[in-house]
Scaffold this active site. Structure first.
Site, PDB file in Angstrom:
ATOM      1  N   ARG A   1      39.523  51.703  34.155  1.00  0.00           N
ATOM      2  CA  ARG A   1      38.252  51.880  34.987  1.00  0.00           C
ATOM      3  C   ARG A   1      38.375  53.249  35.843  1.00  0.00           C
ATOM      4  NH1 ARG A   1      37.045  51.143  40.175  1.00  0.00           N
ATOM      5  NH2 ARG A   1      39.217  49.848  40.711  1.00  0.00           N
TER       6      ARG A   1
ATOM      7  N   CYS B   1      48.712  47.250  34.814  1.00  0.00           N
ATOM      8  CA  CYS B   1      49.547  46.039  35.380  1.00  0.00           C
ATOM      9  C   CYS B   1      49.383  45.278  34.124  1.00  0.00           C
ATOM     10  CB  CYS B   1      48.577  44.922  36.286  1.00  0.00           C
ATOM     11  SG  CYS B   1      49.078  45.735  38.055  1.00  0.00           S
TER      12      CYS B   1
END
Length: 213
Positions: free
Chosen positions: A91, A144
């Site tokens: 994003r 992550c």
């Protein structure tokens, strides 16, 4: 001496701190038993370099268990992740300015890897310590998730158990925003309890941790 490698990320997205590293570094050297201790290491928030850094740490330390942690914006609890997926869809840019969209973590890798940690037992232990915790069904599609996927891929079939935990913002990061947060000392204790439960539990609990949607 057994080593449990616990990682956190450097700050990203122009934030001066990352709560995952702030919490993890305070657990460096903590004894889990007479023959096991936590070793804390920081990972870069960069798609291009984080895999090599993770591999170097594993090769150097030869850990018996690995638990990576990262910031989960908008989360209010210690979130023990269930599954990593083979997709990068950023994003925002990472710390090197890269923003992959709909690319695989590994071109020839499987669609997903599951955590090999006792995730239900970890969540229960954190709950019993009076700290908010839950099983999470998604690690996102940023760095992550990439670390979680690469970690599971690297250790598949080795007998070394591994997985990922997301932590909330610190209160000072979300002043006047209305976003959830968790005090640093609470976060540190929650992670310590979760890691201890992972170390001490051989077979996970058979109890619900799912979601309707």
């Amino acid at each position: 001496m057994h080593t449990v490698l616990l990682t956190g990320f450097e700050p990203f997205d122009k934030d001066p701190i990352n709560p995952s590293w702030e919490a993890v570094r305070r657990l460096d050297g903590v004894q889990l038993s007479e023959d096991a201790q936590i070793v804390a290491r920081q990972l870069p928030c960069a798609f291009a370099t984080v895999g090599a850094c993770l591999t170097q740490m594993i090769d150097e330390l030869r850990p018996t268990m690995v638990i990576a942690t990262g910031l989960g914006p908008g989360r209010s609890a210690i979130s023990v992740e269930r599954v990593a997926i083979n997709v990068n869809d950023a994003r925002i840019p990472d710390n090197l300015g890269e923003q992959p969209v709909d690319t695989p973590v590994l071109a020839d890798g499987p669609a997903a890897y599951f955590s090999t940690l006792p995730i239900k037992a970890m969540v229960k232990a954190v709950h019993e310590a009076g700290i908010a915790a839950s099983v999470s069904q998604t690690a996102g599609t940023f760095v992550c998730n990439q670390v979680f996927y690469l970690l599971q891929h690297a250790l598949a079939g080795t007998g070394v158990r591994s997985g990922f935990i997301h932590v909330p913002y610190l209160p000072e990061q979300v002043v006047d925003t209305g976003q959830p947060s968790m005090a640093l000392l609470t976060m540190v204790e929650g992670l310590r309890v979760a890691v201890c439960a992972a170390w001490e539990t051989g077979v996970d609990l058979a109890e619900t941790g799912g979601q309707v949607s």
